[in-house]
Motif scaffolding. Sequence first.
Motif, PDB file in Angstrom:
ATOM      1  N   CYS A  22       1.165  -1.539  -0.187  1.00 48.04           N
ATOM      2  CA  CYS A  22      -0.412  -0.149  -0.102  1.00 48.04           C
ATOM      3  C   CYS A  22       0.521   1.257  -0.086  1.00 48.04           C
ATOM      4  N   TRP A 120      -9.279   1.118   1.937  1.00 52.05           N
ATOM      5  CA  TRP A 120     -10.253   2.483   0.436  1.00 52.05           C
ATOM      6  C   TRP A 120      -9.637   3.796   1.164  1.00 52.05           C
ATOM      7  N   SER A 121      -9.315   3.784   2.857  1.00 48.98           N
ATOM      8  CA  SER A 121     -10.025   5.406   2.719  1.00 48.98           C
ATOM      9  C   SER A 121      -8.332   6.120   3.049  1.00 48.98           C
ATOM     10  N   ILE A 360     -16.987   1.593   1.023  1.00 49.01           N
ATOM     11  CA  ILE A 360     -16.197   1.250  -0.251  1.00 49.01           C
ATOM     12  C   ILE A 360     -16.558   2.227  -1.327  1.00 49.01           C
ATOM     13  N   ASN A 363     -15.376   5.610  -0.775  1.00 45.35           N
ATOM     14  CA  ASN A 363     -13.994   5.765  -1.057  1.00 45.35           C
ATOM     15  C   ASN A 363     -13.620   6.320  -2.281  1.00 45.35           C
ATOM     16  N   LEU A 364     -14.343   5.119  -2.742  1.00 45.64           N
ATOM     17  CA  LEU A 364     -13.915   5.185  -4.685  1.00 45.64           C
ATOM     18  C   LEU A 364     -15.063   6.270  -5.077  1.00 45.64           C
TER      19      LEU A 364
END
Length: 527
Positions: A22, A120-121, A360, A363-364
């Motif tokens: 990440c 995701w954040s 999710i 965030n997306l």
Amino acid sequence: MSRLLKAAQKNRSSDITIAALCVIAASSIIMIFNGGISVGYSNHTGLLPVVRRLLNPDYLSGDFNIQLRFYHHRIFAMVIASFTKLFGEDNALILLTVMGFTLLAASIYYLCRVLNFPRWSFFALISLIATNLAWVGRGLETNTFVGNREINPPTFAHAFVLFSLALVIQKRLRWAAFFAGLTILFHLQIGIAWLLILMTIFLSQVKSLSIKDWFWCGLLFLIPAVLVFPDVLQMFSRGLVNLPFNRADIDFRQPHHFELASTKAAIWVGIHFLLTLLIYWFLRKQKDGERQPLFFITISSMMIMAISILHFLDYYLLNLGWVMKTQGVRISVFIPVFSAFTLLYFLNDYFQRQSKKPMIIANLAIILVALTLYAIPSTRQGVAYSFGIRRLAEQKSEWLAVCNWVRENTPTDALFVTPPAVEGFTYLTNRSNIGEFKINPDGPQFLSEWYERLTDIAGGELPKGKGFANNSLLNRAYAGLDEVKFNALVEKYQVTYAVLPKASAIHSNVVFENNGFKVMQIRREGN
């Protein structure tokens, strides 16, 4: 039991691997959206000759510009020198760029995990910072949170601030103090501002801190911070605080580090600050006054805003000097970044009561909006993306052609006068010139001599411009020198060569020229 232990170790190893992937992905995104990697541009032109002097004490021994910048970010210069010794100069800068952005991404990831953000954040936050959507990653003056394409100390200092804040939230105050010391080690102004904020946070926890805690916090802070003390003392001995240095000096040289960047900057930073306060108040109210992890982020934002307001009051109204000269406003880039953390914390808190799917999607949506607006030049807040490495020494220009000729065809001890606002002469040629506008003193040290040199280069009078506006004015004045003033200039400084704009009226003893510049050899009687 052995099976459980192995399973735990496997899970831990898997978590570390995922975290590393990440961070690597995030640092790559930041670098690409920050315009790639640059070597030799901007502040590098003054820094790298200092690095060469550190590696070779005989390098351009009488160079005035190296003397000016010898203690400017000296620790960072020493780091570059160490890496240069191992990998070469360009490779050292490239490696440090990768390390700087990786460290910054790691600090963001660490704070995200401390705040229990899903991954995701983390990537939503990275997309906001990388694209500067809604001013995230920008502040009240020109510097950004990520830093320039040319690696410089602020990138490292910003990472250490985030590590320090995350450790405060975890109540690991001793290590928070250690990272505050690292911040000062890499960037004095950012470090001092963060130390003031950290002391405020520590005082808010005074009832839970023992004398032993204070001792260890102080010791761990000093372990890295003390390394910068000899350089600061050296700068003091060179007149850092006891020589005249006023608002006019700031406005002539670098007002971009002191003045408000724009009305837009003030509006956006103000919105982010109010958003942080509003979300903290709302969550605290919803949870019956329970202190949230956002408390420390909110306190930090409040302190940064107070420091910034004091800075601008001094710069625009009070003119006390000592407040603005600390450049506390440089830490204002954290206000929108902290606001982004706060907003994502709020979204996570809200969606905890829902299924994971809406979180999710949220965030997306942030990532998609950031990338879409970045793709449109009219809404892009940052620089255009780049995957490449850009080296100043490899560019094709009339200036580079002159510098290449000078490096290959003149004695190493030659002293030049060059257009004062064209950057990179010493870096590109390994030759000294008598002065440049970009390479200016730290505060009042050597300020009068720097002014004298620029005044002489400009023909006897400095331009009345402000900051970068002086670039074209200085070059124009230099290009317009008549033979009397030019001869007086080269005699005063015992110049042996001159680089002049092609349009200059001075023509004698030209040894090289192209469409932009000409090189003259200064010949004196008896030579």
